[in-house]
Scaffold this motif. Structure first.
Motif, PDB file in Angstrom:
ATOM      1  N   GLY A 145       0.613  -1.156   0.149  1.00  0.00           N
ATOM      2  CA  GLY A 145      -0.222   0.039  -0.060  1.00  0.00           C
ATOM      3  C   GLY A 145       0.903   1.458   0.051  1.00  0.00           C
ATOM      4  N   CYS A 146       0.114   2.371   0.020  1.00  0.00           N
ATOM      5  CA  CYS A 146       0.790   3.638  -0.416  1.00  0.00           C
ATOM      6  C   CYS A 146       0.017   4.847   0.212  1.00  0.00           C
ATOM      7  CB  CYS A 146       1.132   3.758  -1.495  1.00  0.00           C
ATOM      8  SG  CYS A 146       2.251   5.238  -2.052  1.00  0.00           S
ATOM      9  N   ASP A 147       0.742   5.828   0.860  1.00  0.00           N
ATOM     10  CA  ASP A 147      -0.163   7.035   1.540  1.00  0.00           C
ATOM     11  C   ASP A 147       0.520   8.094   0.804  1.00  0.00           C
ATOM     12  OD1 ASP A 147      -1.308   5.172   3.299  1.00  0.00           O
ATOM     13  OD2 ASP A 147       0.149   5.635   4.989  1.00  0.00           O
ATOM     14  N   LYS A 148       1.038   7.971  -0.187  1.00  0.00           N
ATOM     15  CA  LYS A 148       1.915   9.155  -0.778  1.00  0.00           C
ATOM     16  C   LYS A 148       1.213   9.961  -1.813  1.00  0.00           C
ATOM     17  CE  LYS A 148       6.575   8.704   0.281  1.00  0.00           C
ATOM     18  NZ  LYS A 148       6.578   7.607   1.239  1.00  0.00           N
ATOM     19  N   PHE A 149       0.073   9.069  -2.429  1.00  0.00           N
ATOM     20  CA  PHE A 149      -0.623   9.865  -3.459  1.00  0.00           C
ATOM     21  C   PHE A 149      -0.170  10.588  -4.534  1.00  0.00           C
ATOM     22  CE2 PHE A 149      -3.397   8.492  -0.070  1.00  0.00           C
ATOM     23  CZ  PHE A 149      -4.512   8.235  -0.593  1.00  0.00           C
ATOM     24  N   CYS A 150       0.899  10.199  -5.426  1.00  0.00           N
ATOM     25  CA  CYS A 150       1.617  10.825  -6.272  1.00  0.00           C
ATOM     26  C   CYS A 150       0.169  11.031  -7.332  1.00  0.00           C
ATOM     27  CB  CYS A 150       2.600  10.035  -6.924  1.00  0.00           C
ATOM     28  SG  CYS A 150       3.895   9.693  -5.931  1.00  0.00           S
ATOM     29  N   SER A 151       0.369  12.382  -8.289  1.00  0.00           N
ATOM     30  CA  SER A 151      -0.840  12.733  -8.841  1.00  0.00           C
ATOM     31  C   SER A 151      -1.153  11.570  -9.789  1.00  0.00           C
ATOM     32  CB  SER A 151      -0.343  14.074  -9.613  1.00  0.00           C
ATOM     33  OG  SER A 151       0.874  13.522 -10.541  1.00  0.00           O
ATOM     34  N   PHE A 152      -0.277  10.931 -10.379  1.00  0.00           N
ATOM     35  CA  PHE A 152      -0.409   9.959 -11.692  1.00  0.00           C
ATOM     36  C   PHE A 152      -0.891   8.450 -11.389  1.00  0.00           C
ATOM     37  CE2 PHE A 152       4.074  10.231 -10.550  1.00  0.00           C
ATOM     38  CZ  PHE A 152       4.536   9.016 -10.026  1.00  0.00           C
ATOM     39  N   CYS A 153      -0.851   8.307  -9.882  1.00  0.00           N
ATOM     40  CA  CYS A 153      -0.806   6.959  -9.604  1.00  0.00           C
ATOM     41  C   CYS A 153      -2.023   6.152  -8.924  1.00  0.00           C
ATOM     42  CB  CYS A 153       0.573   6.859  -8.646  1.00  0.00           C
ATOM     43  SG  CYS A 153       0.881   4.867  -8.409  1.00  0.00           S
ATOM     44  N   VAL A 154      -2.091   4.849  -9.382  1.00  0.00           N
ATOM     45  CA  VAL A 154      -3.652   4.417  -8.855  1.00  0.00           C
ATOM     46  C   VAL A 154      -3.252   3.741  -7.617  1.00  0.00           C
ATOM     47  CG1 VAL A 154      -4.978   4.152 -10.899  1.00  0.00           C
ATOM     48  CG2 VAL A 154      -3.302   2.429 -10.419  1.00  0.00           C
ATOM     49  N   VAL A 155      -2.172   3.371  -7.521  1.00  0.00           N
ATOM     50  CA  VAL A 155      -1.659   2.401  -6.121  1.00  0.00           C
ATOM     51  C   VAL A 155      -2.534   2.694  -4.957  1.00  0.00           C
ATOM     52  CG1 VAL A 155       0.061   1.443  -4.791  1.00  0.00           C
ATOM     53  CG2 VAL A 155       0.385   1.489  -7.168  1.00  0.00           C
ATOM     54  N   PRO A 156      -2.561   3.825  -4.277  1.00  0.00           N
ATOM     55  CA  PRO A 156      -2.959   4.286  -2.960  1.00  0.00           C
ATOM     56  C   PRO A 156      -4.665   4.064  -3.097  1.00  0.00           C
ATOM     57  CG  PRO A 156      -1.548   5.882  -3.692  1.00  0.00           C
ATOM     58  CD  PRO A 156      -1.878   5.175  -4.967  1.00  0.00           C
ATOM     59  N   TYR A 157      -5.082   3.735  -4.323  1.00  0.00           N
ATOM     60  CA  TYR A 157      -6.606   3.626  -4.685  1.00  0.00           C
ATOM     61  C   TYR A 157      -6.736   2.114  -4.474  1.00  0.00           C
ATOM     62  CZ  TYR A 157      -6.326   8.433  -5.639  1.00  0.00           C
ATOM     63  OH  TYR A 157      -5.716   9.705  -5.799  1.00  0.00           O
ATOM     64  N   ASN A 163       3.304  15.805  -7.110  1.00  0.00           N
ATOM     65  CA  ASN A 163       3.483  15.502  -5.724  1.00  0.00           C
ATOM     66  C   ASN A 163       4.416  14.520  -5.173  1.00  0.00           C
ATOM     67  OD1 ASN A 163       2.226  15.948  -2.967  1.00  0.00           O
ATOM     68  ND2 ASN A 163       0.731  14.076  -3.391  1.00  0.00           N
ATOM     69  N   ARG A 164       5.493  14.632  -5.645  1.00  0.00           N
ATOM     70  CA  ARG A 164       6.640  13.490  -5.335  1.00  0.00           C
ATOM     71  C   ARG A 164       7.418  13.811  -4.002  1.00  0.00           C
ATOM     72  NH1 ARG A 164       7.072   8.581  -6.855  1.00  0.00           N
ATOM     73  NH2 ARG A 164       9.156   8.439  -6.686  1.00  0.00           N
ATOM     74  N   ARG A 165       6.919  15.070  -3.487  1.00  0.00           N
ATOM     75  CA  ARG A 165       7.508  15.432  -2.157  1.00  0.00           C
ATOM     76  C   ARG A 165       9.292  15.360  -2.301  1.00  0.00           C
ATOM     77  NH1 ARG A 165       3.495  12.852   1.830  1.00  0.00           N
ATOM     78  NH2 ARG A 165       1.729  12.399   0.119  1.00  0.00           N
ATOM     79  N   SER A 221      11.686   1.744  -4.011  1.00  0.00           N
ATOM     80  CA  SER A 221      11.931   2.705  -2.861  1.00  0.00           C
ATOM     81  C   SER A 221      11.723   3.897  -3.467  1.00  0.00           C
ATOM     82  CB  SER A 221      13.545   2.451  -2.694  1.00  0.00           C
ATOM     83  OG  SER A 221      14.276   2.541  -3.627  1.00  0.00           O
ATOM     84  N   HIS A 222      11.388   4.781  -2.717  1.00  0.00           N
ATOM     85  CA  HIS A 222      11.112   6.169  -2.667  1.00  0.00           C
ATOM     86  C   HIS A 222      12.107   7.167  -2.178  1.00  0.00           C
ATOM     87  CE1 HIS A 222       8.928  10.012  -2.973  1.00  0.00           C
ATOM     88  NE2 HIS A 222       8.006   9.450  -3.446  1.00  0.00           N
ATOM     89  N   PRO A 223      12.364   8.087  -2.994  1.00  0.00           N
ATOM     90  CA  PRO A 223      13.782   8.930  -2.692  1.00  0.00           C
ATOM     91  C   PRO A 223      13.399   9.644  -1.328  1.00  0.00           C
ATOM     92  CG  PRO A 223      13.241   9.391  -4.964  1.00  0.00           C
ATOM     93  CD  PRO A 223      12.353   8.530  -4.412  1.00  0.00           C
ATOM     94  N   GLY A 240       7.821  -4.198  -1.686  1.00  0.00           N
ATOM     95  CA  GLY A 240       6.730  -3.145  -1.271  1.00  0.00           C
ATOM     96  C   GLY A 240       6.590  -2.141  -2.265  1.00  0.00           C
ATOM     97  N   GLN A 241       5.156  -1.495  -2.335  1.00  0.00           N
ATOM     98  CA  GLN A 241       5.101  -0.192  -3.226  1.00  0.00           C
ATOM     99  C   GLN A 241       6.027   0.696  -2.757  1.00  0.00           C
ATOM    100  OE1 GLN A 241       2.055  -1.850  -2.543  1.00  0.00           O
ATOM    101  NE2 GLN A 241       1.799  -2.836  -4.745  1.00  0.00           N
ATOM    102  N   ASN A 242       6.407   0.657  -1.607  1.00  0.00           N
ATOM    103  CA  ASN A 242       6.871   1.846  -1.095  1.00  0.00           C
ATOM    104  C   ASN A 242       8.046   1.171  -0.067  1.00  0.00           C
ATOM    105  OD1 ASN A 242       7.080   4.926  -0.253  1.00  0.00           O
ATOM    106  ND2 ASN A 242       5.769   4.554  -1.829  1.00  0.00           N
ATOM    107  N   VAL A 243       8.835   0.386  -0.527  1.00  0.00           N
ATOM    108  CA  VAL A 243       9.399  -0.675   0.426  1.00  0.00           C
ATOM    109  C   VAL A 243      10.243   0.099   1.598  1.00  0.00           C
ATOM    110  CG1 VAL A 243      11.474  -1.097  -0.678  1.00  0.00           C
ATOM    111  CG2 VAL A 243      10.755  -2.776   0.332  1.00  0.00           C
TER     112      VAL A 243
HETATM  113 FE1  SF4 Z   1       2.907   5.546  -3.901  1.00  0.00          FE
HETATM  114 FE2  SF4 Z   1       4.949   5.077  -5.731  1.00  0.00          FE
HETATM  115 FE3  SF4 Z   1       2.462   5.256  -6.440  1.00  0.00          FE
HETATM  116 FE4  SF4 Z   1       3.716   7.632  -5.612  1.00  0.00          FE
HETATM  117  S1  SF4 Z   1       4.005   6.371  -7.214  1.00  0.00           S
HETATM  118  S2  SF4 Z   1       1.498   6.815  -5.110  1.00  0.00           S
HETATM  119  S3  SF4 Z   1       4.813   6.527  -4.061  1.00  0.00           S
HETATM  120  S4  SF4 Z   1       3.154   3.802  -5.198  1.00  0.00           S
END
Ligand code: SF4
Ligand code: SAM
Length: 449
Positions: free
Chosen positions: A161-173, A283-285, A244-246, A205-208
């Protein structure tokens, strides 16, 4: 009577891991895995929703499956058709409506309930079942503790799972909120994998590296600490992690790269863009300067570290200058490997409804330019290996008689001539030739049996 299950896996390594767990859940019900859908009693499509035409690909596959199901019914048999994974999560109800051949739809967080779901679908009254809930109980607590032979290089999901909510990404949903498995559970699974013959484990991990699992001491452990613990396992010679996420590369993880010899000197670190303006829109932060700094710190900790990355061209609002900045940063950082994509609007994500969408022909042209640069970097990296002796983990037979395929520390495929029984050994291999996608090598003496 023995029943056969055919599982088709789309997308990332996390889906590969999930498919293997599904097969294990089904084994006690008498299901053995088959490589063809035609005669299967149960077909599972484990889907991915990350990029373009994901749903269309599934519907097209379902068209073929529908005909096989009808043919089997004509022979007096029965085929249960299930759709799992992220497309199932995102489009479950619609899928039930559009594809009458589908008996069962379940999301990535509910597959531990598979035996019950199958039992419902198998009932003679032909119940169609939809389960795309995010259960409160973590599914990992309900997966069987399997033993038995393992691939020499295998995967272990530690975070989801992921709590980051990048603008383009469906993973958090589709995968839901971040969850980290407790350290004890991860170590126990790693121990079983090693006992079954694994010598290399990739932590998934999606965000290991946002991993924050409960440690045996009651504290939250971060990924670096978990890696140190796993490195104590005798027989586990190689550890990797992805994706991994930077933003989550912390001091402890960098120190693990410095101190843990089992941690391979190869890191997938998605950059996505080389423009601060686009990174903010995504929204990569993190900024370009942050990315540069992290890479510098990692390379000072481990001088032979090679990098791989993910890049998106044509995110809404990306100008020619933004694209140029991406090419410049790629040129500067230099990647051994990379995955690059045209931005694809994912329904329900913020970027999909953003103004300033980029025309497809511009995306195509930018992707071409970027891929040319990345291909050159990969070729150069591979060519620089010629004449070096690298430790290679022999993983499986190659296409030619007497050939084995292994992996270098940098995840390159290496072709060597060696006897089949040497699968599982880590051998020193003298690299004799390189192409864009693989290396050829001749064997020196054995490092460890
Ligand atoms: Fe999460 Fe990675 Fe998707 Fe961003 S790109 S919302 S960090 S899974
Ligand atoms: N968690 C990782 C991260 O933060 O970078 C990414 C995981 S995502 C499953 C894998 C890759 O797919 C992303 O890094 C991104 O490059 C690509 N991707 C995701 N959504 C996309 C989209 N809508 N269009 C194009 N590429 C996309």
């Amino acid at each position: 009577m023995a029943k056969r299950v055919y599982i088709k896996t789309y997308g990332c390594q996390m889906n590969v891991y999930d498919s293997a767990r599904m097969a294990e859940l089904l084994a006690p019900l008498g299901f053995t895995v088959t490589q063809t859908a035609k005669d299967a009693d149960l077909v599972i499509l484990n889907t991915c929703h990350i990029r373009e035409r994901a749903a269309e690909k599934v519907y097209s596959e379902l068209g073929k499956i529908r005909r096989m199901k009808a043919a089997k019914a004509g022979r007096g048999g029965r085929m249960i058709v299930a759709v799992a994974g992220c497309v199932a999560q995102a489009e479950g109800t619609e899928m039930m409506r559009r594809a009458a051949c589908v008996d069962l739809v379940f999301g990535p967080q509910s597959y531990h309930r598979l035996p019950k779901l199958i039992a419902r679908a198998l009932r003679a009254d032909g119940d169609r079942v939809l389960d795309t809930s995010f259960p409160v109980e973590p599914k990992f607590d309900f997966l069987p503790e399997t033993t038995g032979p393992r691939d020499v290089a295998t995967f272990l999901t530690v975070q989801e799972g992921c709590d980051k909510f990048c603008s383009f990404c469906v993973v958090p949903y589709t995968r839901g909120a971040e969850y980290s498995r407790p350290v004890i559970q991860v170590v126990a699974e790693a121990r079983r994998l090693v006992r079954g013959g694994a010598r290399e484990i990739t932590l998934l991990g999606q965000n290991v590296n946002s991993y924050h699992g409960e440690g045996p001491d009651g504290r939250e452990w971060r990924l670096g600490e978990l890696i140190r613990k796993l490195a104590e396992l005798a027989g586990l010679d190689r550890i990797r992690y992805t994706t991994s996420h930077p933003r989550d590369v912390d001091d402890e993880l960098i120190a693990a790269h410095r101190d843990v010899p089992q941690l391979m000197p190869f890191l997938h670190l998605p950059m996505q863009s080389g423009s601060d303006h686009i990174l903010a829109a995504m929204n990569r932060r993190h900024t370009v300067a942050d990315y540069r700094r992290i890479v510098e710190r990692l390379r000072s900790a481990r001088s032979d570290l090679a990098l791989s990355t993910d890049l998106i061209v044509g995110h809404p609002g990306e100008s020619d200058l933004d694209h140029r900045a991406t090419l410049d940063l790629v040129d500067e950082v230099c990647f051994a490997q990379a995955f690059s994509f045209k931005y694809s609007p994912r329904p329900g994500t913020p970027a999909a409804s953003a103004p300033c969408q980029i025309p497809d022909d511009v995306k195509t042209q930018r992707l071409g330019e970027l891929q040319l640069l990345l291909a050159n970097q990969r070729r150069n990296f591979n060519a620089a290996c010629i004449g070096r002796t690298l430790p290679v983990l022999l993983e499986k037979p190659g296409r030619h008689e007497g050939q084995l395929i292994g992996r270098s520390p940098y995840l390159q495929s290496v072709h060597v001539t060696a006897a089949a029984e040497r699968v599982g050994e880590i051998v020193p291999a003298l690299i004799t030739a390189a192409s864009a996608n693989s290396l050829s090598a001749s064997l020196a003496e054995v490092v460890r049996a």
